[in-house]
Design an enzyme around this catalytic site. Structure first.
Site, PDB file in Angstrom:
ATOM      1  CE1 TYR A 186      -3.331  -2.845   0.709  1.00 11.99           C
ATOM      2  CE2 TYR A 186      -4.617  -0.858   1.114  1.00 11.99           C
ATOM      3  CZ  TYR A 186      -4.555  -2.207   0.859  1.00 11.99           C
ATOM      4  OH  TYR A 186      -5.720  -2.921   0.740  1.00 11.99           O
TER       5      TYR A 186
ATOM      6  CE  LYS B 192       2.824 -17.976  -2.311  1.00 11.91           C
ATOM      7  NZ  LYS B 192       2.028 -19.217  -2.424  1.00 11.91           N
TER       8      LYS B 192
ATOM      9  CG  ASP C 155      -0.985 -20.549  -1.131  1.00 12.58           C
ATOM     10  OD1 ASP C 155      -0.498 -20.482   0.017  1.00 12.58           O
ATOM     11  OD2 ASP C 155      -0.443 -21.202  -2.048  1.00 12.58           O
TER      12      ASP C 155
ATOM     13  CG  ASP D 212      -7.850  -5.148   1.472  1.00  9.97           C
ATOM     14  OD1 ASP D 212      -8.812  -4.714   2.122  1.00  9.97           O
ATOM     15  OD2 ASP D 212      -7.788  -5.104   0.226  1.00  9.97           O
TER      16      ASP D 212
ATOM     17  CG  ASP E 112     -13.365  -7.681   1.858  1.00 14.34           C
ATOM     18  OD1 ASP E 112     -13.122  -6.902   2.803  1.00 14.34           O
ATOM     19  OD2 ASP E 112     -13.874  -7.302   0.777  1.00 14.34           O
TER      20      ASP E 112
HETATM   21  C1  IPM Z   1     -10.378  -1.791   3.930  1.00 19.12           C
HETATM   22  C2  IPM Z   1     -10.640  -1.184   2.592  1.00 19.12           C
HETATM   23  C3  IPM Z   1      -9.524  -0.202   2.254  1.00 19.12           C
HETATM   24  C4  IPM Z   1      -8.226  -0.983   2.245  1.00 19.12           C
HETATM   25  C5  IPM Z   1      -9.733   0.569   0.937  1.00 19.12           C
HETATM   26  C6  IPM Z   1     -11.031   1.330   0.927  1.00 19.12           C
HETATM   27  C7  IPM Z   1      -8.572   1.469   0.634  1.00 19.12           C
HETATM   28  O1  IPM Z   1     -10.780  -2.160   1.615  1.00 19.12           O
HETATM   29  O2  IPM Z   1     -10.268  -1.034   4.926  1.00 19.12           O
HETATM   30  O3  IPM Z   1     -10.273  -3.014   4.012  1.00 19.12           O
HETATM   31  O4  IPM Z   1      -7.869  -1.591   1.221  1.00 19.12           O
HETATM   32  O5  IPM Z   1      -7.539  -0.974   3.263  1.00 19.12           O
HETATM   33 MG    MG Z   2     -10.740  -4.131   2.374  1.00 20.28          MG
END
Ligand code: IPM
Ligand code: MG
Length: 366
Positions: free
Chosen positions: A144, A195, A228, A252, A256
């Protein structure tokens, strides 16, 4: 009783809708418990671009600096997608804010109440007790932020882009400490995800985590997993994890996945903490739902406010030391959703309610 002095940055699309509801819940508990709220609302993201010409206006940063915590909504969306990538809300507001306050430790609780297990894509018989795990994501390093980060046209006319993954030992050590603290408060089990069979940064990551835990927390049962495999294990058997710690990009993606396995991104709250202390001597932090701005459902009154409301609970816990109040909010959310009041993202064929009715049900349980 302390005065709760915090900055409110609702952001874009569903951001302001769910923020309104979270503040309504907070106003309710504040009144019940005699807490004084002292918050100011500021533009961020697309709202910053539209109203101040900048995704992260200077006045917003100043407000955050003068506050004890930041309650964040979400930023970005189609309206600003045509801007140069580096000027878009996510990259020009949220990331600099995380960096400015060195909010390197992102704590994301993956919680699925057993009564809500039908909302998980995993078969209910595999998760009879629901899910209860924690993702600790490094938040200010890796791909990032690493430099160089650029797109150039090469002499032969081809175009090349580069992102750089960089980690310092000291950055890995401090996130390991956060992970150890989280593991100590739970089952004393920590899985570090990397990884290391391919990436140089992961080799350093694994070595540093191993040495740091051995030296500072030998009572913690530490394991390592390639990312993975971890992605696969998370859907196969999520409760084999208790606390896992990983670098920025992997975190990240895995968070999710964890949210989906736990029913919905609409339930995933998060705390981003740094080394900084606030005026109460507690952690200065940014608290935000981990999902995005959901432009497709914005303005329809159907967004799930739970992640934003649970982020308020995390703010009360980490930045204001109000553990009991935080737990009351978390219990109220739990009671509301498990007694059948669900927004569309967790309804799955059952009747669903809108954002306001969901919040009303939570308030009724406070
Ligand atoms: C999160 C989001 C952010 C990230 C985006 C919106 C930049 O996906 O907080 O997980 O990638 O960190
Ligand atoms: Mg995210």
């Amino acid at each position: 009783m302390p005065t709760l002095k915090f900055a409110v940055l609702p952001g874009d699309y569903i951001g302001p809708e769910v923020m309104t509801e979270a503040l309504r819940v907070l106003a309710h508990v504040a009144q019940q418990e005699g807490l004084t709220l002292d918050y100011k609302i500021a533009d961020v993201g697309g709202a910053g671009i539209d109203n101040h010409g900048k995704a992260l206006p200077d006045s917003t940063v100043k407000l955050c600096e003068e506050s004890d915590a930041i309650l964040f909504g979400s930023v970005g969306g189609p309206k600003w997608e045509k801007l140069p990538p580096k000027d878009q809300p996510e990259r020009a507001a949220l990331l600099p804010l995380r960096k400015h306050f060195t909010l390197f430790a992102n704590i994301r609780p993956g919680l699925l109440y057993p009564e809500l297990s039908d909302a998980s894509p995993i078969k209910t018989e595999r998760i009879p007790q629901g899910i209860d795990i924690v993702c600790i994501r490094e938040l200010t390093g890796g791909l990032y932020f690493g430099l160089p980060k650029a797109t150039t046209t090469l002499p032969d006319g081809d175009i090349q882009s580069v992102d750089t993954m960089v980690y310092r030992k000291s950055e890995i050590e401090r996130i390991t400490k956060t992970a150890i603290d989280a593991a100590r408060a739970r089952k004393k089990k920590l899985c570090s995800i990397d990884k290391a069979n391919v990436l140089e940064t992961s080799v350093l990551w694994r070595k540093t985590v191993t040495e740091y835990v051995a030296k500072n927390a030998p009572e913690i049962e530490l394991s390592h997993m390639y990312v993975d495999n971890a992605a696969m294990q998370l859907v196969r058997s999520p409760n084999q994890f208790d606390v896992f710690v990983t670098e920025n990009m992997f975190g990240d993606i895995l968070s999710d996945e964890m949210a989906c396995v736990c029913g919905s991104l609409g339930m995933l709250s998060s705390a981003s903490l740094g080394t900084g202390k606030n005026s109460l001597g507690l952690s200065f932090g940014l608290f935000e739902p981990a999902g995005g701005t959901a432009p497709d459902i914005a303005g329809k009154g159907i967004a799930n406010p739970c992640a934003q409301i649970l982020s308020v609970a995390l703010m009360l816990r980490y930045s204001f030391g109000l553990e009991k109040t935080a737990a009351r909010i978390e219990n109220a959310v739990r009671k509301a959703v498990t007694s059948g009041t669900r927004t569309g993202d967790i309804a799955f064929g059952k009747p669903s309610v809108g954002t306001v009715a969901m919040t009303d049900a939570i308030i009724a349980n406070l």
